[in-house]
Enzyme design. Structure first.
Site, PDB file in Angstrom:
ATOM      1  N   HIS A  15      -7.631 -38.517  46.985  1.00  0.00           N
ATOM      2  CA  HIS A  15      -8.539 -37.472  45.942  1.00  0.00           C
ATOM      3  C   HIS A  15      -8.363 -38.660  44.540  1.00  0.00           C
ATOM      4  O   HIS A  15      -7.620 -39.242  44.352  1.00  0.00           O
ATOM      5  CB  HIS A  15      -7.817 -36.322  45.420  1.00  0.00           C
ATOM      6  CG  HIS A  15      -6.576 -36.227  45.320  1.00  0.00           C
ATOM      7  ND1 HIS A  15      -5.361 -36.193  46.205  1.00  0.00           N
ATOM      8  CD2 HIS A  15      -5.827 -36.336  44.098  1.00  0.00           C
ATOM      9  CE1 HIS A  15      -4.386 -36.210  45.572  1.00  0.00           C
ATOM     10  NE2 HIS A  15      -4.385 -36.196  44.076  1.00  0.00           N
ATOM     11  N   MET A  16      -9.722 -38.575  43.961  1.00  0.00           N
ATOM     12  CA  MET A  16      -9.903 -39.396  42.897  1.00  0.00           C
ATOM     13  C   MET A  16      -9.805 -38.209  41.693  1.00  0.00           C
ATOM     14  O   MET A  16     -10.871 -37.213  41.619  1.00  0.00           O
ATOM     15  CB  MET A  16     -11.325 -40.085  42.924  1.00  0.00           C
ATOM     16  CG  MET A  16     -11.493 -40.990  41.685  1.00  0.00           C
ATOM     17  SD  MET A  16     -13.245 -41.582  41.951  1.00  0.00           S
ATOM     18  CE  MET A  16     -12.833 -43.054  42.816  1.00  0.00           C
ATOM     19  N   HIS A  17      -8.967 -38.471  40.667  1.00  0.00           N
ATOM     20  CA  HIS A  17      -9.114 -37.673  39.501  1.00  0.00           C
ATOM     21  C   HIS A  17     -10.189 -38.369  38.551  1.00  0.00           C
ATOM     22  O   HIS A  17     -10.387 -39.203  38.388  1.00  0.00           O
ATOM     23  CB  HIS A  17      -7.790 -37.713  38.703  1.00  0.00           C
ATOM     24  CG  HIS A  17      -6.511 -37.243  39.413  1.00  0.00           C
ATOM     25  ND1 HIS A  17      -5.994 -35.918  39.223  1.00  0.00           N
ATOM     26  CD2 HIS A  17      -5.826 -37.819  40.488  1.00  0.00           C
ATOM     27  CE1 HIS A  17      -4.931 -35.857  39.997  1.00  0.00           C
ATOM     28  NE2 HIS A  17      -4.789 -37.186  40.801  1.00  0.00           N
TER      29      HIS A  17
ATOM     30  N   ASP B 161      -9.303 -29.314  38.734  1.00  0.00           N
ATOM     31  CA  ASP B 161      -7.945 -29.487  39.045  1.00  0.00           C
ATOM     32  C   ASP B 161      -7.295 -27.964  38.494  1.00  0.00           C
ATOM     33  O   ASP B 161      -7.737 -27.674  37.481  1.00  0.00           O
ATOM     34  CB  ASP B 161      -7.343 -30.431  38.320  1.00  0.00           C
ATOM     35  CG  ASP B 161      -5.796 -30.811  38.668  1.00  0.00           C
ATOM     36  OD1 ASP B 161      -5.588 -31.868  39.520  1.00  0.00           O
ATOM     37  OD2 ASP B 161      -4.978 -30.090  38.456  1.00  0.00           O
ATOM     38  N   ILE B 162      -6.365 -27.503  39.099  1.00  0.00           N
ATOM     39  CA  ILE B 162      -5.742 -26.222  38.960  1.00  0.00           C
ATOM     40  C   ILE B 162      -4.799 -26.461  37.715  1.00  0.00           C
ATOM     41  O   ILE B 162      -4.570 -25.486  36.970  1.00  0.00           O
ATOM     42  CB  ILE B 162      -4.938 -25.705  40.163  1.00  0.00           C
ATOM     43  CG1 ILE B 162      -4.784 -24.094  40.098  1.00  0.00           C
ATOM     44  CG2 ILE B 162      -3.607 -26.485  40.206  1.00  0.00           C
ATOM     45  CD1 ILE B 162      -4.371 -23.664  41.350  1.00  0.00           C
TER      46      ILE B 162
ATOM     47  N   ASN C  93      -3.927 -41.852  42.745  1.00  0.00           N
ATOM     48  CA  ASN C  93      -2.504 -41.936  43.088  1.00  0.00           C
ATOM     49  C   ASN C  93      -2.131 -42.336  44.658  1.00  0.00           C
ATOM     50  O   ASN C  93      -3.014 -41.727  45.262  1.00  0.00           O
ATOM     51  CB  ASN C  93      -1.336 -40.869  42.582  1.00  0.00           C
ATOM     52  CG  ASN C  93      -1.723 -40.492  41.041  1.00  0.00           C
ATOM     53  OD1 ASN C  93      -1.880 -41.264  40.358  1.00  0.00           O
ATOM     54  ND2 ASN C  93      -1.745 -39.473  40.581  1.00  0.00           N
TER      55      ASN C  93
HETATM   56  P1  AMP Z   1      -1.718 -36.282  42.828  1.00  0.00           P
HETATM   57  O1  AMP Z   1      -0.451 -36.456  42.149  1.00  0.00           O
HETATM   58  O2  AMP Z   1      -2.678 -37.312  42.591  1.00  0.00           O
HETATM   59  O3  AMP Z   1      -1.551 -36.014  44.358  1.00  0.00           O
HETATM   60  O4  AMP Z   1      -2.501 -35.066  42.318  1.00  0.00           O
HETATM   61  C1  AMP Z   1      -2.518 -33.826  42.813  1.00  0.00           C
HETATM   62  C2  AMP Z   1      -3.187 -32.671  41.872  1.00  0.00           C
HETATM   63  O5  AMP Z   1      -3.707 -31.638  42.618  1.00  0.00           O
HETATM   64  C3  AMP Z   1      -2.631 -32.447  40.886  1.00  0.00           C
HETATM   65  O6  AMP Z   1      -3.282 -32.786  39.366  1.00  0.00           O
HETATM   66  C4  AMP Z   1      -2.557 -30.916  40.803  1.00  0.00           C
HETATM   67  O7  AMP Z   1      -2.755 -29.993  39.507  1.00  0.00           O
HETATM   68  C5  AMP Z   1      -3.564 -30.727  41.914  1.00  0.00           C
HETATM   69  N1  AMP Z   1      -3.642 -29.611  42.659  1.00  0.00           N
HETATM   70  C6  AMP Z   1      -2.822 -28.975  43.417  1.00  0.00           C
HETATM   71  N2  AMP Z   1      -3.043 -27.997  44.179  1.00  0.00           N
HETATM   72  C7  AMP Z   1      -4.617 -27.595  43.598  1.00  0.00           C
HETATM   73  C8  AMP Z   1      -5.232 -26.602  43.890  1.00  0.00           C
HETATM   74  N3  AMP Z   1      -4.924 -25.431  44.770  1.00  0.00           N
HETATM   75  N4  AMP Z   1      -6.417 -26.420  43.300  1.00  0.00           N
HETATM   76  C9  AMP Z   1      -6.760 -27.643  42.556  1.00  0.00           C
HETATM   77  N5  AMP Z   1      -5.816 -28.496  42.169  1.00  0.00           N
HETATM   78  C10 AMP Z   1      -4.900 -28.586  42.711  1.00  0.00           C
END
Ligand code: AMP
Length: 115
Positions: A99-101, A29-30, A86
């Site tokens: 996506h799964m965190h 995650d960025i 989410n």
């Molecule tokens: P969500 O709220 O579950 O949709 O989370 C989206 C996640 O994507 C967040 O934790 C962001 O920090 C992450 N994210 C957004 N853009 C990027 C990227 N280019 N590379 C890696 N993670 C990202």
């Protein structure tokens, strides 16, 4: 329109990819919420959990098994971690590519607070 995650999977924009196979890709995650914060995404664009179909059963299962594998690789399996998906507005989903965190590497707060 391809999602930002689809572009990472295809190598069109940079991503810190830690695992990839025929069904899923995992990258850091960025904006990490913890020392280990990795996103596991299907290679195929599925916007939300609501869009999963019976055809996606193998992909959904692979996401979970990949989480297990990554937890071991990252050295967080024994101490533990949290898996989060989410969905839509109330779930505060920001990127509409399923996506799964996987979040770990420190003691996390309780489930009902921001992590
Ligand atoms: P969500 O709220 O579950 O949709 O989370 C989206 C996640 O994507 C967040 O934790 C962001 O920090 C992450 N994210 C957004 N853009 C990027 C990227 N280019 N590379 C890696 N993670 C990202």
């Amino acid at each position: 329109m391809p999602t930002i995650f689809a572009k990472i999977i295809r190598g069109e924009i940079p991503g810190d990819i830690v695992y990839q196979d025929d069904l899923v890709t995992a990258f850091r995650d960025i904006n990490p919420a913890a020392p280990t914060h990795i996103l596991i995404v299907p290679n195929k664009v599925i916007p939300t959990v609501n869009d999963l179909t019976p055809e996606d059963e193998a992909t959904a299962g692979r996401m979970l098994l990949t989480a297990k594998k990554i937890a071991e690789q990252e050295g967080v399996a024994e101490d533990g971690y949290r898996l989060i998906i989410n969905c839509n507005k109330h779930g505060r989903q920001e990127v509409f590519h399923l996506h799964m965190h996987i979040i770990g590497g420190r003691q996390l707060g309780p489930m009902d607070v921001k992590i």
